[in-house]
Design a protein around this motif. Structure first.
Motif, short mmCIF file in Angstrom:
data_model
loop_
_atom_site.label_atom_id
_atom_site.label_comp_id
_atom_site.label_asym_id
_atom_site.label_seq_id
_atom_site.Cartn_x
_atom_site.Cartn_y
_atom_site.Cartn_z
N UNK A 360 -57.46 -15.88 81.95
CA UNK A 360 -56.29 -16.17 82.21
C UNK A 360 -55.50 -14.45 82.14
N UNK A 361 -56.58 -13.70 81.10
CA UNK A 361 -55.83 -12.47 80.91
C UNK A 361 -55.85 -11.25 82.13
N UNK A 362 -57.41 -11.93 82.59
CA UNK A 362 -57.77 -11.17 84.13
C UNK A 362 -56.61 -11.21 85.60
N UNK A 363 -56.29 -12.47 85.13
CA UNK A 363 -55.25 -12.60 86.99
C UNK A 363 -54.11 -12.12 86.00
N UNK A 364 -53.48 -12.62 85.08
CA UNK A 364 -52.32 -12.05 84.39
C UNK A 364 -52.19 -10.43 84.88
N UNK A 365 -53.27 -9.41 84.34
CA UNK A 365 -53.74 -8.41 84.69
C UNK A 365 -53.17 -8.44 86.08
N UNK A 366 -54.22 -8.97 86.43
CA UNK A 366 -53.91 -8.57 88.45
C UNK A 366 -52.70 -8.70 89.07
N UNK A 367 -51.82 -9.69 88.42
CA UNK A 367 -50.42 -10.37 89.12
C UNK A 367 -49.41 -9.29 88.80
N UNK A 368 -49.73 -8.50 87.43
CA UNK A 368 -49.19 -7.78 87.19
C UNK A 368 -49.02 -6.22 87.51
N UNK A 369 -50.71 -6.09 88.39
CA UNK A 369 -50.81 -4.79 89.16
C UNK A 369 -50.92 -3.67 88.07
N UNK A 370 -51.47 -4.52 86.58
CA UNK A 370 -52.05 -3.42 85.42
C UNK A 370 -53.52 -3.19 84.98
N UNK A 371 -53.80 -2.01 84.92
CA UNK A 371 -55.40 -1.85 84.70
C UNK A 371 -56.19 -2.47 85.58
N UNK A 372 -55.96 -2.41 86.86
CA UNK A 372 -56.89 -3.06 88.24
C UNK A 372 -58.11 -3.29 88.24
N UNK A 373 -58.72 -1.65 87.72
CA UNK A 373 -59.76 -1.61 87.05
C UNK A 373 -60.41 -2.55 85.93
N UNK A 374 -60.37 -3.49 85.51
CA UNK A 374 -60.39 -3.99 84.21
C UNK A 374 -60.48 -5.61 84.32
N UNK A 375 -60.01 -5.67 85.81
CA UNK A 375 -59.36 -7.42 86.30
C UNK A 375 -61.48 -7.71 86.58
N UNK A 376 -61.63 -7.42 87.42
CA UNK A 376 -62.96 -7.93 87.70
C UNK A 376 -63.87 -8.52 86.71
#
Length: 480
Positions: A360-376
């Motif tokens: 869930x945190x990964x999708x939250x970061x993606x939605x907020x355009x934060x730390x995108x390299x960590x999302x996958x």
């Protein structure tokens, strides 16, 4: 004269229940602990291996939709809604299979139920293979669902009824191990073969079951229940070894059966009586928490989840998902009869909670355009933590406990209800997963995390430990 006749009866083994028990007690206990080291365990293992071919088939059916989603939608021009129907209609068939599973297993025996299941799965896979339109694809998927709905009940019940008490947990966990082996095989093969070829691979476990059933005995407890006393003793001797003293085990089983003979026939509504309520709450509750923790949504659509998290292809994550399940489930099988059921459940539910939070945190970061390299990385880590944690406990233990807690005279009705609840939850989760992800990916995994947290509380407060007890002892403990 009566003494001579009794000796003749004992000599030829027609009714060993008449043997004096007291002088054999120590020997029986010793043999139960060592499982007849001269080789009687081989028939138990062979019987378990044949039965868990049904579990492998279960996994193959469940894992089929994930690696084939893109190819089937492209080849048959299916919409998202149509493929969601294909992915979830297997659970509709399984629910109907669950409703009938207990009655079929009680009427035809455990082996007869497995034969029926294998035949339906064969019909289903052939329908999928020859599909050119969505309706035939759905019919095939429905038939395989009906087959695995029966398998999901009869396999753990059969294993629990034939296994010695000190190996029952580990052997019953092979049910879940082979489910994940089947799913993992489907995931891996689906990345290298066409969806039609993958459908054909589902035929092999069914063929092995149909052949293997000719070489193994029926469940002794079922034979005793239907009054086939001679067949009951022969089956028990095959499972424990020709030289084993089965007098004490046989007497315990028959005493349990005799105590239930005068009880009225049990229907679904009767399960809500006080004497059945606690095992019913345990069995149904575990299945609710197992499914609404999100396993089937994550499993059915894992490749699409990884793509949504930012991967160019879902294959890498899907392969990792497939590979991690098998060794972790093997660890769970080893620990089942050592650590016990309750600790495995609580550790497992805690791990699935952490996995949901990470995903869930990964999708939250993606939605907020934060730390995108960590999302996958977070998405894959979360899903793999979830799968690993689920595999060590929540995958196998609810099925093991379901097979242990119900008396044999209500096992058909109660087991059918518990399995029906499981498949109803599986249908709800698999059908709504794509729509929930469209609504909010973070919200979806937050819901699943909440369910996992409640699971820990439920196990701590309600679920009993069944390790090291005979089925009759477990069932008697609910009435004490």
């Amino acid at each position: 004269m009566a003494i001579d006749q009794e000796k003749d009866i004992e000599k030829y083994g027609v009714d060993d229940l008449e043997k004096p028990f007291i002088q054999h007690v120590k020997r029986v206990d010793s043999e139960e602990e060592t499982i007849d080291e001269n080789g009687s365990i081989s028939m138990v293992l062979l019987s378990t291996c044949v039965a868990v071919c049904g579990s492998f088939e279960f996994g193959s059916c469940v894992g089929y939709s994930s690696p084939t989603q893109s190819a089937i939608r492209e080849d048959l021009n299916l919409s998202l809604s149509q493929f969601s129907m294909f992915g979830s209609i297997i659970t509709t068939g399984a629910m109907i299979g669950a409703i009938t599973s207990g009655r079929i297993a009680d009427f035809l025996g455990r082996k007869g139920a497995m034969r029926i299941s294998a035949i339906f799965c064969i019909i289903g896979w052939l329908a999928v293979y020859f599909s050119t339109e969505a309706w035939l694809l759905d019919i095939g998927r429905f038939c395989t669902g009906y087959g695995i709905g029966i398998f999901s009940y009869v396999v753990p019940v059969f294993i629990a009824e034939i296994a010695p008490k000190n190996l029952r947990g580990g052997l019953a966990t092979l049910n879940q191990l082979m489910i994940v082996c089947g799913a993992s095989t489907a995931y891996l093969l689906g990345t290298v073969v066409t969806w039609r070829t993958l459908a054909l691979t589902g035929l092999l476990p069914c063929i092995l079951i149909l052949v293997g059933l000719f070489f193994i005995p029926e469940s002794p407890r079922w034979l005793a229940k239907v009054g086939l006393c001679k067949e009951f003793e022969l089956a028990l001797r095959k499972l424990r070894g020709a030289d084993a003293d089965v007098s004490q085990e046989a007497s315990e089983i028959q005493a349990s059966i005799y105590s239930m003979q005068d009880l009225p026939k049990v229907g679904v509504l009767d399960l809500f009586e006080a004497r059945y309520m606690r095992p019913l709450i345990v069995g149904v509750g575990l299945m609710v928490f197992q499914q609404f923790g999100g396993i089937n949504g994550i499993g059915f659509y894992s490749s699409e989840t990884f793509v949504a998290a930012g991967f160019s292809s879902g294959k890498i994550g899907t392969i990792a998902y497939a590979i991690i399940q098998v060794p972790i489930t093997m660890v769970g099988a080893i620990l089942m009869d050592k650590s016990g059921r309750r600790p495995l459940l609580m550790v497992s539910a805690s791990g699935t909670f952490i996995g949901c939070i990470l995903t869930g945190a990964s999708f939250y970061l993606k939605g907020q355009a934060l730390l995108l390299e960590w999302v996958p990385i977070l998405a894959v880590s979360g899903v793999l933590v979830f799968v690993a944690a689920f595999s060590i406990g929540m995958g196998a233990v609810p099925w093991v406990i379901m097979s242990e807690i119900f008396p044999i005279h209500v096992k058909g009705v109660a087991g059918s209800l518990v399995v029906l609840v499981n498949w109803l939850g599986a249908w709800a989760v698999s059908y709504t997963f794509n729509f929930l992800m469209s609504w909010s990916s973070t919200g979806t995994f937050s819901i699943y995390a909440g369910v996992c947290a409640m699971t820990v509380v439920f196990v701590a407060k309600v679920v009993p430990e069944t390790k090291g007890k005979t089925l009759e002892e477990i069932q008697a403990s609910f009435n004490s």
